[in-house]
Each structure stands twice: as C-alpha cells, then as structure tokens.
Design an enzyme around this catalytic site. Structure first.
Site, PDB file in Angstrom:
ATOM      1  N   ASN A   9      10.271 -11.158  -4.178  1.00 14.80           N
ATOM      2  CA  ASN A   9      10.596 -10.204  -3.109  1.00 14.80           C
ATOM      3  C   ASN A   9       9.369 -10.113  -2.203  1.00 14.80           C
ATOM      4  O   ASN A   9       8.383  -9.485  -2.570  1.00 14.80           O
ATOM      5  CB  ASN A   9      10.927  -8.843  -3.731  1.00 14.80           C
ATOM      6  CG  ASN A   9      11.108  -7.757  -2.684  1.00 14.80           C
ATOM      7  OD1 ASN A   9      11.281  -8.052  -1.506  1.00 14.80           O
ATOM      8  ND2 ASN A   9      11.069  -6.505  -3.121  1.00 14.80           N
ATOM      9  N   TRP A  10       9.476 -10.752  -1.058  1.00 14.86           N
ATOM     10  CA  TRP A  10       8.308 -10.800  -0.167  1.00 14.86           C
ATOM     11  C   TRP A  10       8.093  -9.479   0.568  1.00 14.86           C
ATOM     12  O   TRP A  10       7.064  -9.302   1.225  1.00 14.86           O
ATOM     13  CB  TRP A  10       8.468 -11.918   0.862  1.00 14.86           C
ATOM     14  CG  TRP A  10       8.451 -13.303   0.300  1.00 14.86           C
ATOM     15  CD1 TRP A  10       8.429 -13.667  -1.031  1.00 14.86           C
ATOM     16  CD2 TRP A  10       8.458 -14.524   1.038  1.00 14.86           C
ATOM     17  NE1 TRP A  10       8.425 -15.033  -1.149  1.00 14.86           N
ATOM     18  CE2 TRP A  10       8.443 -15.585   0.110  1.00 14.86           C
ATOM     19  CE3 TRP A  10       8.493 -14.827   2.399  1.00 14.86           C
ATOM     20  CZ2 TRP A  10       8.450 -16.924   0.495  1.00 14.86           C
ATOM     21  CZ3 TRP A  10       8.498 -16.155   2.792  1.00 14.86           C
ATOM     22  CH2 TRP A  10       8.478 -17.197   1.848  1.00 14.86           C
ATOM     23  N   LYS A  11       9.074  -8.591   0.497  1.00  9.11           N
ATOM     24  CA  LYS A  11       9.008  -7.301   1.221  1.00  9.11           C
ATOM     25  C   LYS A  11       8.737  -7.545   2.709  1.00  9.11           C
ATOM     26  O   LYS A  11       9.152  -8.573   3.236  1.00  9.11           O
ATOM     27  CB  LYS A  11       7.959  -6.387   0.580  1.00  9.11           C
ATOM     28  CG  LYS A  11       8.100  -6.298  -0.933  1.00  9.11           C
ATOM     29  CD  LYS A  11       7.337  -5.162  -1.522  1.00  9.11           C
ATOM     30  CE  LYS A  11       7.392  -5.252  -3.029  1.00  9.11           C
ATOM     31  NZ  LYS A  11       6.932  -4.037  -3.687  1.00  9.11           N
ATOM     32  N   HIS A  94      16.697  -1.541  -3.887  1.00  4.97           N
ATOM     33  CA  HIS A  94      15.284  -1.544  -4.277  1.00  4.97           C
ATOM     34  C   HIS A  94      14.735  -0.122  -4.144  1.00  4.97           C
ATOM     35  O   HIS A  94      15.113   0.612  -3.227  1.00  4.97           O
ATOM     36  CB  HIS A  94      14.496  -2.514  -3.393  1.00  4.97           C
ATOM     37  CG  HIS A  94      13.116  -2.770  -3.885  1.00  4.97           C
ATOM     38  ND1 HIS A  94      12.087  -1.876  -3.676  1.00  4.97           N
ATOM     39  CD2 HIS A  94      12.593  -3.789  -4.609  1.00  4.97           C
ATOM     40  CE1 HIS A  94      10.990  -2.354  -4.238  1.00  4.97           C
ATOM     41  NE2 HIS A  94      11.268  -3.508  -4.817  1.00  4.97           N
ATOM     42  N   GLU A  96      12.077   0.990  -3.011  1.00  3.55           N
ATOM     43  CA  GLU A  96      11.452   1.299  -1.712  1.00  3.55           C
ATOM     44  C   GLU A  96      12.518   1.686  -0.696  1.00  3.55           C
ATOM     45  O   GLU A  96      12.284   2.536   0.162  1.00  3.55           O
ATOM     46  CB  GLU A  96      10.601   0.105  -1.236  1.00  3.55           C
ATOM     47  CG  GLU A  96       9.318   0.010  -2.050  1.00  3.55           C
ATOM     48  CD  GLU A  96       8.722  -1.378  -2.146  1.00  3.55           C
ATOM     49  OE1 GLU A  96       9.146  -2.282  -1.393  1.00  3.55           O
ATOM     50  OE2 GLU A  96       7.833  -1.565  -2.993  1.00  3.55           O
ATOM     51  N   GLU A 166      13.456  -1.895 -12.683  1.00  2.80           N
ATOM     52  CA  GLU A 166      12.160  -1.750 -12.027  1.00  2.80           C
ATOM     53  C   GLU A 166      11.701  -0.297 -12.118  1.00  2.80           C
ATOM     54  O   GLU A 166      12.096   0.533 -11.275  1.00  2.80           O
ATOM     55  CB  GLU A 166      12.270  -2.152 -10.555  1.00  2.80           C
ATOM     56  CG  GLU A 166      12.649  -3.594 -10.342  1.00  2.80           C
ATOM     57  CD  GLU A 166      12.071  -4.130  -9.042  1.00  2.80           C
ATOM     58  OE1 GLU A 166      11.357  -5.118  -9.095  1.00  2.80           O
ATOM     59  OE2 GLU A 166      12.303  -3.519  -7.993  1.00  2.80           O
ATOM     60  N   GLY A 172       4.169  -2.267  -7.522  1.00  2.00           N
ATOM     61  CA  GLY A 172       3.016  -2.337  -6.624  1.00  2.00           C
ATOM     62  C   GLY A 172       1.821  -1.519  -7.094  1.00  2.00           C
ATOM     63  O   GLY A 172       0.891  -1.282  -6.336  1.00  2.00           O
ATOM     64  N   SER A 212       4.908  -4.973 -11.067  1.00  2.44           N
ATOM     65  CA  SER A 212       3.569  -5.509 -11.322  1.00  2.44           C
ATOM     66  C   SER A 212       3.563  -6.697 -12.280  1.00  2.44           C
ATOM     67  O   SER A 212       2.642  -6.850 -13.092  1.00  2.44           O
ATOM     68  CB  SER A 212       2.635  -4.401 -11.813  1.00  2.44           C
ATOM     69  OG  SER A 212       2.485  -3.410 -10.807  1.00  2.44           O
ATOM     70  N   GLY A 233       7.094  -8.844  -6.790  1.00  2.00           N
ATOM     71  CA  GLY A 233       6.688  -8.479  -5.440  1.00  2.00           C
ATOM     72  C   GLY A 233       5.393  -9.158  -5.061  1.00  2.00           C
ATOM     73  O   GLY A 233       5.357 -10.328  -4.677  1.00  2.00           O
ATOM     74  N   GLY A 234       4.277  -8.450  -5.221  1.00  2.00           N
ATOM     75  CA  GLY A 234       2.964  -8.931  -4.784  1.00  2.00           C
ATOM     76  C   GLY A 234       2.639 -10.351  -5.218  1.00  2.00           C
ATOM     77  O   GLY A 234       2.184 -11.167  -4.393  1.00  2.00           O
TER      78      GLY A 234
END
Ligand code: PEP
Length: 259
Positions: A9-11, A94, A96, A166, A172, A212, A233-234
C-alpha cells in the site's frame, strides 16, 4: 494450502518518476510461485504502473473506490474505472480512510459489494485502536466490522475476498502486533467466517496481517497458521525491504508444503 499474498500500500506516495523507479526495481526481482504479489499505487500512478508491470507476475491494485459506477460524484473513482486501468485488487476500509475521511462500516460494505460486482478482489481492512485494545474490545470491534462487511455476501463471494487485520496502533508506528496477538485475531476472524458461512469457505479466505511489517519481523508473522500474507505500507516503498517480505512469505509456503 492458501497462497500467500503480499500487497504493498503505497498510500499518498510516489510521483510518476518515483513510481517508475520502484516498479522497475521490483520487476527485476524473482517472484516465487507460491506468493501472490500486489502493488497499490496512488490513483495518479496506476496507469503508468500498469504499463510497467505488463508481462510481470506482480498484480495491480488501488487503495480505495466509490460504490457507484459513474455519475455526479466529484473526485471519486469507480470499480469499473479501476478494472479499465488493469486493477485486479482494491483496498477497502483502510483505517486511515476510516479515521481521516470518516468512512463507516456501512460505506465499507457498499464499497465491498461494488468491488465484487466488478470482479475485483477486495482487501477489506479491519482492526482496533489502541484504546479499544486496552479496553478489551478488540474482538467486539472486529466482529462489528466483519458483520457489517459480510452481511449479504454469499460463500461464492468469499473466494475472492481478502481480509487484512490491521491493528490501528501498529500502522506506521513501527510497533507491530506480536505473533500471539496476530494469530489470536486471525483465528477469531477465521472462526467468524466459518460460523457465518462454512468451514470450507472460511478456509479459502486469505487473511493478511498489516501494521509495521518489515524485513526483520515478516518471517515471525508469516509463519503463523492463520496469517496468509501481509499488507505492507512503509516497507513497500523500498524494493529491497518489500522483496525481503516476499521471500519470507515464500519460506512460509515451503514450510507448509513439507508438512
Ligand atoms: C498499511 O498502510 O496498511 C500499513 C500497514 O502501513 P505500515 O506497514 O507502514 O504500518
């Protein structure tokens, strides 16, 4: 044996140039047969990434969609539009989006139906906040999110469904769930699927862990019996780290095959 699925997930990251650099690095790396690999760039980069992925085994996904197919919904993107671009997956609900954009369980349910109707494989995110975990409400929250998302779905719909557990406090933050915490919730989700549909249907659903995940902790999470992959993600923004997570998922596949 469920096939592992690792999705990035590149966000809200990656200009076209950055997307190109990342995908060019990813497609040069071998993708193990036992692992399904997906990247979910921002909407702006999907079409460019689709061209770069042509002929590779990496699948393409989006990070969200709107439930209507077309019409006066300024700023929104529909499921048929994503299919048109070559997407086969879409992340839905998600945390976010739930936190910053007010997405409700009802919206998640509508988006899930739209994704399934268009032939996409939805990655539906569920998870508790830190306050909810500390108040011992984790299972209750997951149950509510699942009940809302799954009501009205058929067992056949489940064959394409992917669920991502999640924990919001792990996204994150560099603080991942322990293997025990992850397995406990994943098993709860699988049992919930079994009660609502059938054991056979529940066994077919892939449940990813997200929060994470990185090269160092992937192996300990991906070897768990009910963890079928990761939503990353990251670490998905760095080709080396993402590849290391894919390799950890491959080892899971090999371990299971030897049993
Ligand atoms: C995510 O975006 O779904 C996620 C899990 O992010 P991170 O891996 O950065 O925690």
């Amino acid at each position: 044996m469920r096939r592992s699925i690792i999705a990035g997930n590149w966000k809200m990251n990656a200009t076209l140039r950055e997307a190109e650099a990342l995908v060019t690095a990813l497609v040069q790396r071998p993708i193990p047969e036992t692992v399904e690999v997906v990247v979910c760039p921002p909407f702006t980069a999907i079409s460019h990434v689709a061209r770069l992925l042509a002929g590779s085994r990496i699948g393409l996904g989006a990070q969200d969609l709107f439930w209507e197919s077309a019409g006066a919904f300024t700023g929104e993107i529909s499921a048929p539009m994503l299919v048109d671009l070559g997407c086969r997956y879409v992340i839905i609900g998600h945390s976010e989006r739930r936190t910053y954009f007010g997405e409700t369980n009802e919206w998640v349910s509508r988006k899930l139906r739209a994704a399934l109707a268009a032939g996409l494989a939805p990655i539906v995110c569920v998870g508790e906040t830190l306050a909810q975990r500390e108040a011992n409400q984790t299972m209750e929250i997951i149950d509510q999110q699942l009940t809302s998302a799954l009501t009205g779905l058929s067992a056949a719909d489940l064959s394409r469904l992917i669920i991502a557990y999640e924990p919001v406090w792990a996204i994150g933050t560099g603080k991942n769930a322990t293997p025990e915490q992850a397995q406990e919730v994943h098993l709860f989700i699988r049992n919930g699927l079994s009660q609502r549909f059938s054991q056979q249907a529940a066994e077919s659903v892939r449940i990813q862990y997200g929060g994470s995940v990185n090269a160092a902790n992937a192996a300990s999470l991906l070897q768990l019996p009910d963890v079928d992959g990761a939503l990353v993600g990251g670490a998905s923004l760095k080709a080396d780290a993402f590849q290391a997570i894919v390799q950890a998922a491959q080892r899971r596949g090999q371990g299971a095959a030897l049993k």
